[in-house]
Enzyme design. Sequence first.
Site, mmCIF file in Angstrom:
data_model
loop_
_atom_site.group_PDB
_atom_site.id
_atom_site.type_symbol
_atom_site.label_atom_id
_atom_site.label_comp_id
_atom_site.label_asym_id
_atom_site.label_seq_id
_atom_site.Cartn_x
_atom_site.Cartn_y
_atom_site.Cartn_z
ATOM 1 C CG HIS A 103 -0.205 0.156 2.529
ATOM 2 N ND1 HIS A 103 0.468 -0.894 3.113
ATOM 3 C CD2 HIS A 103 -0.040 1.214 3.374
ATOM 4 C CE1 HIS A 103 1.003 -0.504 4.249
ATOM 5 N NE2 HIS A 103 0.721 0.783 4.439
ATOM 6 C CG ASP A 105 1.249 5.058 4.850
ATOM 7 O OD1 ASP A 105 0.786 3.908 4.838
ATOM 8 O OD2 ASP A 105 2.330 5.355 5.404
ATOM 9 C CG HIS A 258 4.941 1.207 3.248
ATOM 10 N ND1 HIS A 258 4.459 2.385 2.718
ATOM 11 C CD2 HIS A 258 4.285 1.034 4.414
ATOM 12 C CE1 HIS A 258 3.558 2.913 3.521
ATOM 13 N NE2 HIS A 258 3.416 2.098 4.569
ATOM 14 N NE ARG A 273 1.959 6.139 9.390
ATOM 15 C CZ ARG A 273 0.971 5.668 8.657
ATOM 16 N NH1 ARG A 273 1.037 4.435 8.188
ATOM 17 N NH2 ARG A 273 -0.073 6.405 8.382
HETATM 18 C C1 SIN Z 1 2.796 1.195 7.832
HETATM 19 O O1 SIN Z 1 2.196 0.623 6.934
HETATM 20 O O2 SIN Z 1 2.791 2.401 7.952
HETATM 21 C C2 SIN Z 1 3.577 0.374 8.825
HETATM 22 C C3 SIN Z 1 4.816 -0.193 8.265
HETATM 23 C C4 SIN Z 1 5.519 -1.076 9.251
HETATM 24 O O3 SIN Z 1 5.030 -1.244 10.377
HETATM 25 O O4 SIN Z 1 6.573 -1.590 8.924
#
Ligand code: SIN
Length: 282
Positions: A103, A105, A258, A273
């Site tokens: 995906h 974000d 990612h 995050r």
């Molecule tokens: C995310 O998708 O923002 C998380 C990525 C992760 O936890 O490695």
Amino acid sequence: MATQLLSRVQSTPISEHVGMEFKHVDLNDLDENTFDAMRQALAYHGLVFVRDQQLTPEQHIAFARRWGEIDINNYFPANGGHPEIAEVRKAENQQTNIGGGWHTDHSYDQIPAMGSILLARETPPTGGDTLFASMSAAFDSLSDGLKDTLRTMRAVHSADHIYSKDGIYSKTDQAGDLKGHDLRTRAVHPVIIRHPRTGREILYVNPAFTLHFDGWTREESLPLLNYLYQVAMREEFQCRVTWAPGSIAIWDNRSTWHHAMNDYHGHRRLMHRITISGEPLS
Ligand code: SIN
């Protein structure tokens, strides 16, 4: 592999198409030249990765503010006392992780986030890596004919099927941690965008949030979307980062996808995050 020296700072590509690791830097004491080098690396490599940082939540927020305004996430639990920090977490007894599929974000927002700054707080003994993929490299690999067709198209994105009351996470053991079930999102973006800093073209659809092409049904859209996803997931366009507490990744949401690996059942993983606001896409 090429290695660049900026005073003691060392920056090394993580893979051919995505990722640049910086060594010998302290993010609490980062001079403007090194910060500019990181900005440049983010624009051209889509991901900046740094290990062994000692950042308090306040220092994490201060570092994030150097990149732009903070975009507060509507769905993830906030770190107590710091609404700017979203917790991405999986406990020992949970099966589902957050972000466990390819995906980008916030593509469901009218003005999608520029990127995210993810800081590892607690990591499992093994596993829990994150894969990143370059959507510029994926675009470059397509035929001229398909590129021309895609340049004329737009796609519809939403997060409702994932986060709403009866969305995908509602049926998992992450349901109790997430919020924002009543929010409604819908955004229409060009299928091919240009990176605001480099001007490079980027394939801007993703398997999590893209519903269909604008003016097409989902049924009509899926064969072409699935073809594009299959190209975009080619291993040659990817890199993998392995985390330890204190590792930090800054990624560009426009030019990368990612995928958080979910291969550490029985162990806890906690990431902090902060998401950085973006600009209109074109
Ligand atoms: C995310 O998708 O923002 C998380 C990525 C992760 O936890 O490695």
